[in-house]
Design a protein around this motif. Structure first.
Motif, PDB file in Angstrom:
ATOM      1  N   ALA A  50     -48.973  69.996   2.447  1.00 50.18           N
ATOM      2  CA  ALA A  50     -49.113  68.966   1.404  1.00 50.18           C
ATOM      3  C   ALA A  50     -48.539  69.421   0.053  1.00 50.18           C
ATOM      4  CB  ALA A  50     -50.581  68.578   1.255  1.00 50.18           C
ATOM      5  N   VAL A  51     -48.624  70.710  -0.222  1.00 43.45           N
ATOM      6  CA  VAL A  51     -48.113  71.241  -1.491  1.00 43.45           C
ATOM      7  C   VAL A  51     -46.604  70.982  -1.646  1.00 43.45           C
ATOM      8  CG1 VAL A  51     -47.758  73.561  -0.538  1.00 43.45           C
ATOM      9  CG2 VAL A  51     -48.233  73.322  -2.957  1.00 43.45           C
ATOM     10  N   HIS A  52     -45.907  70.787  -0.523  1.00 47.78           N
ATOM     11  CA  HIS A  52     -44.461  70.551  -0.559  1.00 47.78           C
ATOM     12  C   HIS A  52     -44.091  69.069  -0.437  1.00 47.78           C
ATOM     13  CE1 HIS A  52     -43.666  74.809  -0.435  1.00 47.78           C
ATOM     14  NE2 HIS A  52     -44.232  74.956   0.740  1.00 47.78           N
ATOM     15  N   LYS A  53     -45.084  68.165  -0.521  1.00 46.07           N
ATOM     16  CA  LYS A  53     -44.766  66.784  -0.118  1.00 46.07           C
ATOM     17  C   LYS A  53     -43.753  66.061  -0.997  1.00 46.07           C
ATOM     18  CE  LYS A  53     -48.741  63.942  -1.573  1.00 46.07           C
ATOM     19  NZ  LYS A  53     -49.483  64.974  -2.333  1.00 46.07           N
ATOM     20  N   GLU A  54     -43.563  66.530  -2.219  1.00 36.95           N
ATOM     21  CA  GLU A  54     -42.530  65.905  -3.071  1.00 36.95           C
ATOM     22  C   GLU A  54     -41.167  66.575  -2.922  1.00 36.95           C
ATOM     23  OE1 GLU A  54     -43.405  63.183  -4.333  1.00 36.95           O
ATOM     24  OE2 GLU A  54     -45.573  63.457  -4.134  1.00 36.95           O
ATOM     25  N   ARG A  55     -41.110  67.651  -2.149  1.00 39.26           N
ATOM     26  CA  ARG A  55     -39.842  68.397  -2.035  1.00 39.26           C
ATOM     27  C   ARG A  55     -38.879  67.676  -1.094  1.00 39.26           C
ATOM     28  NH1 ARG A  55     -41.513  73.805  -3.385  1.00 39.26           N
ATOM     29  NH2 ARG A  55     -39.349  74.493  -3.320  1.00 39.26           N
ATOM     30  N   PRO A  56     -37.576  67.808  -1.365  1.00 35.79           N
ATOM     31  CA  PRO A  56     -36.589  67.089  -0.544  1.00 35.79           C
ATOM     32  C   PRO A  56     -36.611  67.503   0.930  1.00 35.79           C
ATOM     33  CG  PRO A  56     -35.494  68.559  -2.110  1.00 35.79           C
ATOM     34  CD  PRO A  56     -36.943  68.556  -2.471  1.00 35.79           C
ATOM     35  N   PHE A  57     -37.090  68.726   1.208  1.00 39.40           N
ATOM     36  CA  PHE A  57     -37.070  69.214   2.595  1.00 39.40           C
ATOM     37  C   PHE A  57     -38.348  68.881   3.365  1.00 39.40           C
ATOM     38  CE2 PHE A  57     -38.379  72.783  -0.167  1.00 39.40           C
ATOM     39  CZ  PHE A  57     -39.601  73.136   0.398  1.00 39.40           C
ATOM     40  N   PHE A  58     -39.286  68.155   2.734  1.00 40.26           N
ATOM     41  CA  PHE A  58     -40.597  67.929   3.363  1.00 40.26           C
ATOM     42  C   PHE A  58     -40.486  67.251   4.738  1.00 40.26           C
ATOM     43  CE2 PHE A  58     -44.501  65.323   3.938  1.00 40.26           C
ATOM     44  CZ  PHE A  58     -45.419  66.357   4.013  1.00 40.26           C
TER      45      PHE A  58
END
Ligand code: CMP
Length: 141
Positions: A50-58
């Protein structure tokens, strides 16, 4: 004594490297406190990352992590979080030091064999995500 969460990712399982990678962790002085084989789905992989959910690679990350079974492992050692990250090497195997697990076995930043917690707070969340208190077994001499 400190604990960290390792995950042997679906590429590690597909390449039949589970034993080799765990052997390395044991050789580096880590004790296994808990371990299981699980198949994540988009809900569980999305919650875990969830910590990466805004990242383009999510989206690609979730899709890769749900592509096959993986092996979450709780490892224990003095300074486990930092020492484990040294053993696995940089996220991108192209940038990882010689002899690290990712340099030896990973194909890319996405398919990079294993995950490791990056701080004590994330380790606590990540260990609790996969294991209940009862599943954490004392494994010290
Ligand atoms: P991991 O330690 O499991 O944490 C998040 C994962 O996202 C990371 O390893 C990588 O495998 C994956 N990832 C994919 N693309 C990137 C990127 N551009 N930057 C960082 N991590 C990435």
């Amino acid at each position: 004594m400190q604990r960290t969460l390792a995950i042997l990712k679906p590429d590690c399982v597909r390449k039949n490297l589970i034993g080799k990678v765990i052997k390395r962790f044991e050789a580096e002085g880590f004790k296994i406190v808990a371990m299981k084989l699980v198949k994540l789905n988009s809900k569980t992989a999305g919650e875990f990352y969830a910590v990466h959910k805004e990242r383009p690679f999510f989206y690609d990350l979730v899709s890769f992590m749900t592509s096959g079974p993986c092996v979450p492992i709780v490892l224990e050692k003095e300074n486990a979080i930092e020492d484990y990250r040294k053993v696995i090497g940089a996220t991108d195997p192209a940038e990882a030091d010689k002899g690290t697990v990712r340099k030896m076995y990973a194909d890319s930043k996405e398919q990079n064999i294993c995950h490791g917690s990056d701080a004590p707070e994330t380790a606590a969340f990540e260990i609790g995500y996969f294991f209940s208190g009862k599943e954490l077994v004392e494994n010290m001499e």
